[in-house]
Design an enzyme around this catalytic site. Sequence first.
Site, PDB file in Angstrom:
ATOM      1  N   LYS A 174       0.892  -1.168   0.000  1.00 47.50           N
ATOM      2  CA  LYS A 174       0.000   0.000   0.000  1.00 47.50           C
ATOM      3  C   LYS A 174       0.926   1.213   0.000  1.00 47.50           C
ATOM      4  O   LYS A 174       1.359   1.682   1.031  1.00 47.50           O
ATOM      5  CB  LYS A 174      -0.878  -0.007   1.259  1.00 47.50           C
ATOM      6  CG  LYS A 174      -2.214   0.718   1.130  1.00 47.50           C
ATOM      7  CD  LYS A 174      -2.103   2.184   0.737  1.00 47.50           C
ATOM      8  CE  LYS A 174      -1.638   3.069   1.865  1.00 47.50           C
ATOM      9  NZ  LYS A 174      -1.352   4.456   1.419  1.00 47.50           N
ATOM     10  N   CYS A 282      14.006  11.012   5.223  1.00 48.25           N
ATOM     11  CA  CYS A 282      14.014  10.671   6.652  1.00 48.25           C
ATOM     12  C   CYS A 282      15.422  10.780   7.203  1.00 48.25           C
ATOM     13  O   CYS A 282      15.617  10.840   8.415  1.00 48.25           O
ATOM     14  CB  CYS A 282      13.487   9.269   6.863  1.00 48.25           C
ATOM     15  SG  CYS A 282      14.497   8.046   6.031  1.00 48.25           S
ATOM     16  N   GLU A 383       9.455  17.751  13.345  1.00 49.37           N
ATOM     17  CA  GLU A 383       9.990  17.355  12.042  1.00 49.37           C
ATOM     18  C   GLU A 383       9.286  18.215  10.989  1.00 49.37           C
ATOM     19  O   GLU A 383       8.069  18.099  10.807  1.00 49.37           O
ATOM     20  CB  GLU A 383       9.711  15.873  11.773  1.00 49.37           C
ATOM     21  CG  GLU A 383      10.247  15.421  10.431  1.00 49.37           C
ATOM     22  CD  GLU A 383       9.893  13.979  10.076  1.00 49.37           C
ATOM     23  OE1 GLU A 383       8.770  13.544  10.365  1.00 49.37           O
ATOM     24  OE2 GLU A 383      10.757  13.304   9.485  1.00 49.37           O
TER      25      GLU A 383
HETATM   26  P1  NAD Z   1       2.632   9.460   6.476  1.00 52.09           P
HETATM   27  O1  NAD Z   1       2.797   8.898   7.842  1.00 52.09           O
HETATM   28  O2  NAD Z   1       1.690  10.581   6.257  1.00 52.09           O
HETATM   29  O3  NAD Z   1       2.150   8.288   5.474  1.00 52.09           O
HETATM   30  C1  NAD Z   1       2.783   7.037   5.428  1.00 52.09           C
HETATM   31  C2  NAD Z   1       1.774   5.985   4.978  1.00 52.09           C
HETATM   32  O4  NAD Z   1       0.724   5.907   5.941  1.00 52.09           O
HETATM   33  C3  NAD Z   1       1.116   6.299   3.645  1.00 52.09           C
HETATM   34  O5  NAD Z   1       0.984   5.109   2.919  1.00 52.09           O
HETATM   35  C4  NAD Z   1      -0.247   6.879   4.034  1.00 52.09           C
HETATM   36  O6  NAD Z   1      -1.242   6.598   3.087  1.00 52.09           O
HETATM   37  C5  NAD Z   1      -0.540   6.188   5.349  1.00 52.09           C
HETATM   38  N1  NAD Z   1      -1.282   7.036   6.288  1.00 52.09           N
HETATM   39  C6  NAD Z   1      -1.227   8.388   6.405  1.00 52.09           C
HETATM   40  N2  NAD Z   1      -2.013   8.806   7.417  1.00 52.09           N
HETATM   41  C7  NAD Z   1      -2.569   7.702   7.960  1.00 52.09           C
HETATM   42  C8  NAD Z   1      -3.458   7.478   9.042  1.00 52.09           C
HETATM   43  N3  NAD Z   1      -3.932   8.487   9.766  1.00 52.09           N
HETATM   44  N4  NAD Z   1      -3.823   6.214   9.325  1.00 52.09           N
HETATM   45  C9  NAD Z   1      -3.345   5.182   8.612  1.00 52.09           C
HETATM   46  N5  NAD Z   1      -2.488   5.332   7.572  1.00 52.09           N
HETATM   47  C10 NAD Z   1      -2.095   6.572   7.245  1.00 52.09           C
HETATM   48  O7  NAD Z   1       4.099   9.821   5.953  1.00 52.09           O
HETATM   49  P2  NAD Z   1       4.491  10.596   4.628  1.00 52.09           P
HETATM   50  O8  NAD Z   1       4.138  12.036   4.757  1.00 52.09           O
HETATM   51  O9  NAD Z   1       4.018   9.860   3.428  1.00 52.09           O
HETATM   52  O10 NAD Z   1       6.082  10.423   4.657  1.00 52.09           O
HETATM   53  C11 NAD Z   1       6.944  11.271   5.370  1.00 52.09           C
HETATM   54  C12 NAD Z   1       7.251  10.725   6.735  1.00 52.09           C
HETATM   55  O11 NAD Z   1       7.852   9.432   6.630  1.00 52.09           O
HETATM   56  C13 NAD Z   1       8.256  11.573   7.489  1.00 52.09           C
HETATM   57  O12 NAD Z   1       7.863  11.639   8.831  1.00 52.09           O
HETATM   58  C14 NAD Z   1       9.559  10.786   7.353  1.00 52.09           C
HETATM   59  O13 NAD Z   1      10.515  11.015   8.370  1.00 52.09           O
HETATM   60  C15 NAD Z   1       9.054   9.394   7.411  1.00 52.09           C
HETATM   61  N6  NAD Z   1       9.998   8.456   6.837  1.00 52.09           N
HETATM   62  C16 NAD Z   1      10.717   7.679   7.698  1.00 52.09           C
HETATM   63  C17 NAD Z   1      11.644   6.796   7.202  1.00 52.09           C
HETATM   64  C18 NAD Z   1      12.446   5.929   8.123  1.00 52.09           C
HETATM   65  O14 NAD Z   1      13.186   5.098   7.640  1.00 52.09           O
HETATM   66  N7  NAD Z   1      12.324   6.060   9.427  1.00 52.09           N
HETATM   67  C19 NAD Z   1      11.855   6.693   5.821  1.00 52.09           C
HETATM   68  C20 NAD Z   1      11.103   7.501   4.971  1.00 52.09           C
HETATM   69  C21 NAD Z   1      10.172   8.388   5.486  1.00 52.09           C
END
Ligand code: NAD
Length: 501
Positions: A174, A282, A383
């Site tokens: 997903k 990230c 962040e």
């Molecule tokens: P996000 O948390 O908004 O979304 C991630 C996933 O979760 C997506 O597939 C989205 O559809 C889903 N999602 C979003 N809100 C949700 C909810 N309320 N309930 C259930 N699912 C939900 O993250 P983003 O904005 O897509 O990505 C950026 C974030 O990811 C930043 O915080 C970044 O630091 C983090 N990140 C971390 C790593 C790591 O290795 N730790 C790597 C890449 C990105």
Amino acid sequence: MTRTVEHWIEGRYTAGTGGRRAPVWNPATGAVQAEVALAGPQDVALAVAAAAKAYDSWREVSLSRRTAVMFAYRDLLHRRMDALAEVISDEHGKVLADARGEVQRGLEVVEFACGIPHLLKGGYSDQVSGGIDSFSFRQPLGVVAGITPFNFPAMVPLWMHPIAIACGNAFLLKPSERDPSAANLLAELYAEAGLPGGVFNVVHGDRVAVDAILDHPDVAAVSFVGSTPVARYVHERASAAGKRVQALGGAKNHAVVLPDADLDHAADQLVAAGYGSAGQRCMAISAVVAVGGAGDELVERLRVRAERIRLGPGRAPEAEMGPVVTREARDRIVGYVERGVAAGATAVVDGRHAVVAGHDEGFFVGPCLLDRVTPEMAVYTDEIFGPVLVVLRAETLDEAIELVNANPYGNGTAIFTSDGAAARRFQRAVTVGMIGVNVPIPVPMAYYSFGGWKASLFGDTHVHGPEGVAFYTRAKVVTSRWPHPARPADHQIHLNFPTAV
Ligand code: NAD
């Protein structure tokens, strides 16, 4: 007519059942370029059923055939790297060279997965007791799912599915609904590589699809990468449903610069790590801690370099930094800079009003460099996930380490110094998972595992590398005896607990 990005289930595209859609923006122009289908529970159930059916036969496929698929997949990724990079750049906004870099790093995980026969080798102990041998091996879990963020639409899923599939699982991805097309291209390449339909499936969607995955009884494990609040939620809900789960969260990565560092080198590295991909990594460095007298000289070097960064659409060959992913993201980033300045930070470089000729509606923010930031300011505590580098000051290395460790995140951190003993002290003391010494983005290679500490990881295992293999398999230990008519011990009754003889 607007293009629709559909789900990929059992080796073919399907529009899904619910009819809900979300726009896919072109961040460089600010226009809608496609729509993505948003899965409901019924679509997720169909994908899980397809995966479960495929798993029954895929788990029986020999290691050499699974490896052959991975080698073919690797070759296809190599050949289609430019096409993938273009899809990523168009939907995410990052510049093409950066998009190619993410595909390359993902491809290295496929290369790691090509060695799966070696990685799945168990242990064997001959004669653990008289006439008895013990051995161990690992088996796949079943249907496993990956839920991934927008910022690496190819690389982060590639951290997961090649290993899961090579281990014999069926996979349900997903991806982020903001840049969904790379996942579909990755699915098509699997089909071309000879992976049977149903072993790799993609459902697009938002929270509704995520919840359906977390609650589905036939999903054995969930790998999540995204922001900390969602990571925490996914970890709790999937764990409550009895699943194995690893959930990687957000970050606030500090770079500590000691006065003995080569400041030109440090500034080059920090500008690249802070503003590359418009700060949407990230592992981006977002907080610089200048120690002792390093501050003023370092800030001046950062200013000169940040002002030279060429902003532009991802596809423009001269562009070094693209737009951010959505209009909301731009507004949020600009809002943080405004609050920082209002709280007393100095805007040394101010990209809030950056414009790119011919792209007035694009989601552009220029590099922002804020000096004299203090730990209670929101630009430091939160962040921001944009091209904002904040500079704090510390008197000593110990004070800098305290700052790093007091931060709730623990994904990555770096130290810049020419003092090996100071670097060693730092790497041992920080409560962070990935550490760079004169390296600003300390992303481990595919054959190590990737993951942070504290609010950057919920669960026990990091992704890919050896921990990925452990996550997607479970162990069995077999103790065996082949009784021999002439061996008396094989024919005696002992009610006591068996001990080795
Ligand atoms: P996000 O948390 O908004 O979304 C991630 C996933 O979760 C997506 O597939 C989205 O559809 C889903 N999602 C979003 N809100 C949700 C909810 N309320 N309930 C259930 N699912 C939900 O993250 P983003 O904005 O897509 O990505 C950026 C974030 O990811 C930043 O915080 C970044 O630091 C983090 N990140 C971390 C790593 C790591 O290795 N730790 C790597 C890449 C990105």
